[in-house]
Design an enzyme around this catalytic site. Structure first.
Site, PDB file in Angstrom:
ATOM      1  N   HIS A  37      -1.161  -0.012  -7.988  1.00 53.07           N
ATOM      2  CA  HIS A  37      -0.654   1.059  -8.861  1.00 53.07           C
ATOM      3  C   HIS A  37      -1.696   2.174  -9.006  1.00 53.07           C
ATOM      4  CE1 HIS A  37       1.519  -2.584 -10.656  1.00 53.07           C
ATOM      5  NE2 HIS A  37       2.500  -1.833 -10.214  1.00 53.07           N
ATOM      6  N   VAL A 176      -2.025  -1.623  -0.889  1.00 48.69           N
ATOM      7  CA  VAL A 176      -3.385  -2.090  -1.208  1.00 48.69           C
ATOM      8  C   VAL A 176      -3.373  -3.617  -1.205  1.00 48.69           C
ATOM      9  CG1 VAL A 176      -5.218  -2.115  -2.940  1.00 48.69           C
ATOM     10  CG2 VAL A 176      -3.856  -0.044  -2.584  1.00 48.69           C
TER      11      VAL A 176
HETATM   12  P1  AMP Z   1       6.123  -2.082  -9.613  1.00 49.67           P
HETATM   13  O1  AMP Z   1       5.330  -1.977 -10.859  1.00 49.67           O
HETATM   14  O2  AMP Z   1       5.991  -3.375  -8.905  1.00 49.67           O
HETATM   15  O3  AMP Z   1       7.556  -1.630  -9.787  1.00 49.67           O
HETATM   16  O4  AMP Z   1       5.487  -1.030  -8.605  1.00 49.67           O
HETATM   17  C1  AMP Z   1       5.338   0.319  -8.973  1.00 49.67           C
HETATM   18  C2  AMP Z   1       4.921   1.125  -7.773  1.00 49.67           C
HETATM   19  O5  AMP Z   1       3.678   0.612  -7.273  1.00 49.67           O
HETATM   20  C3  AMP Z   1       5.926   1.056  -6.614  1.00 49.67           C
HETATM   21  O6  AMP Z   1       6.018   2.339  -6.006  1.00 49.67           O
HETATM   22  C4  AMP Z   1       5.282   0.057  -5.691  1.00 49.67           C
HETATM   23  O7  AMP Z   1       5.655   0.233  -4.339  1.00 49.67           O
HETATM   24  C5  AMP Z   1       3.807   0.359  -5.896  1.00 49.67           C
HETATM   25  N1  AMP Z   1       2.991  -0.782  -5.501  1.00 49.67           N
HETATM   26  C6  AMP Z   1       3.123  -2.074  -5.905  1.00 49.67           C
HETATM   27  N2  AMP Z   1       2.208  -2.861  -5.302  1.00 49.67           N
HETATM   28  C7  AMP Z   1       1.477  -2.052  -4.485  1.00 49.67           C
HETATM   29  C8  AMP Z   1       0.402  -2.266  -3.584  1.00 49.67           C
HETATM   30  N3  AMP Z   1      -0.139  -3.471  -3.397  1.00 49.67           N
HETATM   31  N4  AMP Z   1      -0.089  -1.200  -2.910  1.00 49.67           N
HETATM   32  C9  AMP Z   1       0.447   0.035  -3.093  1.00 49.67           C
HETATM   33  N5  AMP Z   1       1.461   0.299  -3.924  1.00 49.67           N
HETATM   34  C10 AMP Z   1       1.981  -0.732  -4.614  1.00 49.67           C
END
Ligand code: AMP
Length: 284
Positions: A37, A176
Site C-alpha cells: 500500500h 511489492v
Molecule cells: P487492498 O487493501 O488489499 O484492497 O489493496 C489496496 C490496493 O493496494 C490495491 O490497489 C492493491 O492492488 C494494492 N496492493 C495490495 N497488495 C500489494 C502489493 N503487495 N504490492 C503492490 N500493491 C498492492
C-alpha cells in the site's frame, strides 16, 4: 495529516485544495496497511500535490462465506504508517456513511469479471467497481493508484474508467514482495508459520513459469504445467486457478509472449491468496 470520516467534510477540504490549484491523487485501500500500500502512496506523491488514502473494508465486495468479519482492521496503526509516508488525508468512512443512501444501484462488471476471481467470487467485482466509482465521485481525483497485485481488478477498473468516462488517470504499481518472495497482502496475517512456508510455492510457481518461457516454451499449456507442478508439490495448498492470459481482458491465450500474464489463486487452510507476474521481467 488529517483523518476525515464524512463525505461532506472531505468534499469541503478537497474543494479548498482544488481552488488553490492543487492536484489530487487517491489510493483506495481496505487498510491493514503494508509496504505494498505504501508503495502506492509513494507513486501517488510523485503524481499529484495532495494524497488521499481511503480506508474502507467494503462489504459489497465480500461473499457471504468470506472473511468480512475477521478482515484485519487497525486504523490507529494505519494512520501512523500513512502519516510517516506523507499521506495528506485519510478518508475512513463508516459503512453507514458510504452506503447510508442505499445499495440499490451497482456498477455491473462485464465479461472480464466472469473469469478467474470473478468465477470464484460471484459479485465481487460489481462490489469493487461500485465502491471505486463512489470514491472517484467523492474525491474527484486527478490520479488514482492501484496495485498490479490485483491484476484483474486493475484491468476492470481501467475498463470502467474508459467506458464510463471517469476523468481520472490510472497509475498501476508493481507488486511489492517480502524478502522471501511472497507478495505482501493484508491476508498474510492469517497464516501460521507452516502455512506461510507453503504459500511460498505461489511465487515459486510463477518464477517457474518465467523460467519455462525463458527456456523457449511458447505454449500456454506448457507454462500452465510448470506452475501446476510447483503448486501441486505443496500439500498444504489447494489451487483455485492458474490463468495464462492476455493483460487487457484476462482472456486465456494459446501462445504466450512477454506481455502474457500468469495469475494464480490458491488456498492455504482457509486463507485465499492471489499473485501474478508478467512473463517479461520488468514489464510488471
Ligand atoms: P487492498 O487493501 O488489499 O484492497 O489493496 C489496496 C490496493 O493496494 C490495491 O490497489 C492493491 O492492488 C494494492 N496492493 C495490495 N497488495 C500489494 C502489493 N503487495 N504490492 C503492490 N500493491 C498492492
Amino acid at each position: 495529516m488529517e483523518l476525515i470520516t464524512t463525505i461532506s467534510e472531505l468534499r469541503r477540504r478537497l474543494a479548498a485544495q482544488r481552488r488553490d490549484g492543487r492536484t489530487i491523487a487517491v489510493v483506495p485501500t481496505m487498510g491493514a496497511l503494508h509496504e505494498g500500500h505504501l508503495s502506492l502512496v509513494d507513486a501517488a506523491r510523485g503524481e499529484a500535490d495532495l494524497v488521499v488514502l481511503t480506508i474502507f473494508v467494503n462489504p459489497l465486495q465480500f461473499g457471504p462465506s468470506e472473511d468480512l468479519a475477521r478482515y484485519p482492521r487497525n486504523l490507529e496503526r494505519d494512520a501512523g504508517m500513512a502519516a510517516a509516508r506523507g499521506v495528506d488525508i485519510i478518508f475512513a468512512p463508516a459503512v453507514e456513511e458510504l452506503y447510508g443512501t442505499g445499495t440499490e444501484v451497482r456498477v455491473v462488471a462485464g465479461e472480464t469479471a466472469t473469469r478467474w476471481e470473478g468465477a470464484v467470487r460471484p459479485g465481487h467485482f460489481d462490489g469493487v467497481l461500485t465502491v471505486v466509482a463512489k470514491l472517484f465521485n467523492i474525491v474527484q481525483p486527478d490520479v488514482a493508484c492501484f496495485g498490479r497485485k490485483d491484476i484483474q481488478q486493475a484491468t476492470l477498473i481501467a475498463g470502467m474508467v474508459a467506458e464510463l468516462d471517469f476523468p481520472v488517470r490510472l497509475v498501476l504499481v508493481p507488486t511489492v514482495r517480502d524478502h522471501d518472495g511472497l507478495a505482501l497482502s493484508s491476508r498474510n496475517a492469517y497464516l501460521s508459520v507452516d502455512q506461510r512456508r507453503a504459500a511460498l510455492a505461489i511465487p515459486r510457481s510463477l518464477r517457474a513459469a518465467r523460467e519455462r518461457w525463458r527456456s523457449g516454451a511458447t505454449g500456454a499449456e506448457s507454462i500452465r504445467q510448470a506452475v501446476a507442478a510447483v503448486l501441486e508439490s505443496e500439500a498444504l495448498l489447494v489451487t483455485d486457478y492458474i490463468a495464462v492470459v492476455s493483460p487487457r481482458r484476462m482472456e486465456p491465450v494459446e501462445t504466450v509472449d512477454g506481455s502474457t500474464v500468469v495469475a494464480v489463486a490458491a488456498k492455504v487452510g482457509t486463507t485465499r491468496l492471489i499473485d501474478n507476474i508478467t512473463l517479461e521481467e520488468g514489464s510488471n
